[in-house]
Write a protein that holds these residues in place. Structure first.
Motif, PDB file in Angstrom:
ATOM      1  N   LEU A 195      -9.666  28.324  -5.263  1.00 17.58           N
ATOM      2  CA  LEU A 195      -8.519  27.428  -5.439  1.00 17.58           C
ATOM      3  C   LEU A 195      -8.286  26.599  -4.181  1.00 17.58           C
ATOM      4  O   LEU A 195      -8.062  25.390  -4.256  1.00 17.58           O
ATOM      5  N   GLU A 196      -8.360  27.224  -3.025  1.00 22.14           N
ATOM      6  CA  GLU A 196      -8.195  26.485  -1.765  1.00 22.14           C
ATOM      7  C   GLU A 196      -9.241  25.386  -1.634  1.00 22.14           C
ATOM      8  O   GLU A 196      -8.931  24.250  -1.257  1.00 22.14           O
ATOM      9  N   ASP A 197     -10.499  25.709  -1.957  1.00 20.51           N
ATOM     10  CA  ASP A 197     -11.572  24.712  -1.874  1.00 20.51           C
ATOM     11  C   ASP A 197     -11.332  23.555  -2.846  1.00 20.51           C
ATOM     12  O   ASP A 197     -11.596  22.393  -2.516  1.00 20.51           O
ATOM     13  N   LEU A 198     -10.847  23.858  -4.029  1.00 21.01           N
ATOM     14  CA  LEU A 198     -10.581  22.809  -5.015  1.00 21.01           C
ATOM     15  C   LEU A 198      -9.436  21.902  -4.573  1.00 21.01           C
ATOM     16  O   LEU A 198      -9.472  20.689  -4.801  1.00 21.01           O
ATOM     17  N   ILE A 199      -8.421  22.469  -3.943  1.00 27.92           N
ATOM     18  CA  ILE A 199      -7.310  21.656  -3.434  1.00 27.92           C
ATOM     19  C   ILE A 199      -7.813  20.705  -2.353  1.00 27.92           C
ATOM     20  O   ILE A 199      -7.498  19.512  -2.348  1.00 27.92           O
ATOM     21  N   ILE A 200      -8.627  21.218  -1.449  1.00 25.85           N
ATOM     22  CA  ILE A 200      -9.189  20.376  -0.392  1.00 25.85           C
ATOM     23  C   ILE A 200     -10.051  19.269  -0.993  1.00 25.85           C
ATOM     24  O   ILE A 200      -9.956  18.101  -0.596  1.00 25.85           O
ATOM     25  N   ALA A 201     -10.875  19.606  -1.962  1.00 32.66           N
ATOM     26  CA  ALA A 201     -11.738  18.611  -2.601  1.00 32.66           C
ATOM     27  C   ALA A 201     -10.912  17.537  -3.312  1.00 32.66           C
ATOM     28  O   ALA A 201     -11.240  16.349  -3.251  1.00 32.66           O
ATOM     29  N   ALA A 202      -9.846  17.940  -3.982  1.00 32.67           N
ATOM     30  CA  ALA A 202      -8.988  16.972  -4.672  1.00 32.67           C
ATOM     31  C   ALA A 202      -8.297  16.059  -3.673  1.00 32.67           C
ATOM     32  O   ALA A 202      -8.195  14.844  -3.882  1.00 32.67           O
ATOM     33  N   TYR A 203      -7.835  16.624  -2.566  1.00 24.10           N
ATOM     34  CA  TYR A 203      -7.205  15.804  -1.525  1.00 24.10           C
ATOM     35  C   TYR A 203      -8.210  14.791  -0.975  1.00 24.10           C
ATOM     36  O   TYR A 203      -7.899  13.614  -0.815  1.00 24.10           O
ATOM     37  N   ASN A 204      -9.407  15.255  -0.665  1.00 25.95           N
ATOM     38  CA  ASN A 204     -10.417  14.357  -0.118  1.00 25.95           C
ATOM     39  C   ASN A 204     -10.807  13.265  -1.113  1.00 25.95           C
ATOM     40  O   ASN A 204     -11.076  12.128  -0.711  1.00 25.95           O
ATOM     41  N   ASP A 205     -10.822  13.579  -2.398  1.00 29.65           N
ATOM     42  CA  ASP A 205     -11.094  12.579  -3.425  1.00 29.65           C
ATOM     43  C   ASP A 205     -10.005  11.511  -3.419  1.00 29.65           C
ATOM     44  O   ASP A 205     -10.290  10.309  -3.442  1.00 29.65           O
TER      45      ASP A 205
ATOM     46  N   MET B  37       0.822  -1.206   0.000  1.00 26.50           N
ATOM     47  CA  MET B  37       0.000   0.000   0.000  1.00 26.50           C
ATOM     48  C   MET B  37       0.862   1.264   0.000  1.00 26.50           C
ATOM     49  O   MET B  37       0.549   2.229  -0.685  1.00 26.50           O
ATOM     50  N   ALA B  38       1.929   1.254   0.768  1.00 28.19           N
ATOM     51  CA  ALA B  38       2.797   2.429   0.851  1.00 28.19           C
ATOM     52  C   ALA B  38       3.413   2.764  -0.499  1.00 28.19           C
ATOM     53  O   ALA B  38       3.700   3.930  -0.781  1.00 28.19           O
ATOM     54  N   GLN B  39       3.586   1.770  -1.352  1.00 26.40           N
ATOM     55  CA  GLN B  39       4.210   1.972  -2.657  1.00 26.40           C
ATOM     56  C   GLN B  39       3.212   2.449  -3.718  1.00 26.40           C
ATOM     57  O   GLN B  39       3.610   2.997  -4.736  1.00 26.40           O
ATOM     58  N   GLN B  40       1.926   2.237  -3.488  1.00 23.19           N
ATOM     59  CA  GLN B  40       0.919   2.598  -4.488  1.00 23.19           C
ATOM     60  C   GLN B  40       0.547   4.068  -4.373  1.00 23.19           C
ATOM     61  O   GLN B  40       0.659   4.669  -3.310  1.00 23.19           O
ATOM     62  N   GLU B  41       0.096   4.633  -5.489  1.00 21.73           N
ATOM     63  CA  GLU B  41      -0.329   6.025  -5.510  1.00 21.73           C
ATOM     64  C   GLU B  41      -1.689   6.135  -6.176  1.00 21.73           C
ATOM     65  O   GLU B  41      -2.019   5.352  -7.061  1.00 21.73           O
ATOM     66  N   VAL B  42      -2.477   7.094  -5.710  1.00 19.03           N
ATOM     67  CA  VAL B  42      -3.767   7.395  -6.320  1.00 19.03           C
ATOM     68  C   VAL B  42      -3.828   8.889  -6.595  1.00 19.03           C
ATOM     69  O   VAL B  42      -3.141   9.681  -5.947  1.00 19.03           O
ATOM     70  N   ILE B  43      -4.659   9.258  -7.567  1.00 18.17           N
ATOM     71  CA  ILE B  43      -4.828  10.665  -7.927  1.00 18.17           C
ATOM     72  C   ILE B  43      -6.273  11.048  -7.677  1.00 18.17           C
ATOM     73  O   ILE B  43      -7.195  10.401  -8.164  1.00 18.17           O
ATOM     74  N   GLY B  44      -6.449  12.095  -6.889  1.00 13.76           N
ATOM     75  CA  GLY B  44      -7.768  12.679  -6.682  1.00 13.76           C
ATOM     76  C   GLY B  44      -7.835  13.974  -7.459  1.00 13.76           C
ATOM     77  O   GLY B  44      -6.821  14.647  -7.651  1.00 13.76           O
ATOM     78  N   SER B  45      -9.026  14.305  -7.935  1.00 14.96           N
ATOM     79  CA  SER B  45      -9.136  15.534  -8.719  1.00 14.96           C
ATOM     80  C   SER B  45     -10.410  16.281  -8.367  1.00 14.96           C
ATOM     81  O   SER B  45     -11.344  15.724  -7.793  1.00 14.96           O
ATOM     82  N   SER B  46     -10.424  17.556  -8.735  1.00 16.10           N
ATOM     83  CA  SER B  46     -11.604  18.400  -8.565  1.00 16.10           C
ATOM     84  C   SER B  46     -11.581  19.458  -9.661  1.00 16.10           C
ATOM     85  O   SER B  46     -10.583  19.611 -10.364  1.00 16.10           O
ATOM     86  N   GLY B  47     -12.695  20.166  -9.776  1.00 14.54           N
ATOM     87  CA  GLY B  47     -12.760  21.222 -10.787  1.00 14.54           C
ATOM     88  C   GLY B  47     -12.561  20.684 -12.182  1.00 14.54           C
ATOM     89  O   GLY B  47     -11.816  21.264 -12.971  1.00 14.54           O
ATOM     90  N   ALA B  48     -13.215  19.559 -12.487  1.00  8.29           N
ATOM     91  CA  ALA B  48     -13.105  18.915 -13.808  1.00  8.29           C
ATOM     92  C   ALA B  48     -11.654  18.621 -14.170  1.00  8.29           C
ATOM     93  O   ALA B  48     -11.234  18.776 -15.309  1.00  8.29           O
ATOM     94  N   GLY B  49     -10.877  18.211 -13.167  1.00  8.56           N
ATOM     95  CA  GLY B  49      -9.489  17.835 -13.408  1.00  8.56           C
ATOM     96  C   GLY B  49      -8.510  18.988 -13.390  1.00  8.56           C
ATOM     97  O   GLY B  49      -7.324  18.806 -13.665  1.00  8.56           O
ATOM     98  N   MET B  50      -8.970  20.164 -13.014  1.00 10.79           N
ATOM     99  CA  MET B  50      -8.085  21.321 -13.004  1.00 10.79           C
ATOM    100  C   MET B  50      -7.154  21.332 -11.792  1.00 10.79           C
ATOM    101  O   MET B  50      -6.124  21.995 -11.802  1.00 10.79           O
ATOM    102  N   VAL B  51      -7.534  20.600 -10.743  1.00 15.07           N
ATOM    103  CA  VAL B  51      -6.684  20.426  -9.569  1.00 15.07           C
ATOM    104  C   VAL B  51      -6.557  18.927  -9.325  1.00 15.07           C
ATOM    105  O   VAL B  51      -7.559  18.218  -9.273  1.00 15.07           O
ATOM    106  N   LYS B  52      -5.316  18.449  -9.205  1.00 13.95           N
ATOM    107  CA  LYS B  52      -5.064  17.031  -8.975  1.00 13.95           C
ATOM    108  C   LYS B  52      -4.093  16.871  -7.815  1.00 13.95           C
ATOM    109  O   LYS B  52      -3.111  17.605  -7.707  1.00 13.95           O
TER     110      LYS B  52
END
Length: 106
Positions: free
Chosen positions: A67-77, A25-40
């Motif tokens: 921008l702050e809200d989109l970063i938080i949303a991407a992190y939570n995703d 698990m520590a080696q795997q990575e996932v990408i969360g996004s928000s704003g239609a992929g504008m923040v990842k």
């Protein structure tokens, strides 16, 4: 009925498998996004943020709060995806054994 040594051996095998799953698990990575992929946001299996990508069109001093809200949303995703990945990993390590809501250390 299984003897105590057999139970202990099974518990040790399960613990070893859980440790192996944690390492994977520590080696795997996932990408969360928000704003239609504008923040990842890219997280690893330990919830460490490895990368942050922001579309340059979002960098507007007058809309900084968006921008702050989109970063938080991407992190939570991304966090939700790591949670799902961890859940699947626990199922694999325990052979589907229900641990009664046991919160594991990863």
């Amino acid at each position: 009925m299984m003897n105590i040594q057999g139970i202990m051996k099974q518990a040790q095998m399960m613990q070893k498998k859980m440790e192996e799953e944690q390492e994977k698990m520590a080696q795997q990575e996932v990408i969360g996004s928000s704003g239609a992929g504008m923040v990842k946001v890219t997280l690893n299996g330990k919830f460490d943020m490895k990368k942050l990508e922001i579309d340059k069109s979002l960098i507007n001093p007058e809309e900084y709060d968006i921008l702050e809200d989109l970063i938080i949303a991407a992190y939570n995703d991304a966090k939700g995806k790591v949670d799902n990945m961890m859940s699947e990993s626990v199922k694999a390590a325990t052979g589907g054994l229900n641990l009664g809501g046991l919160k594991l250390p990863f």
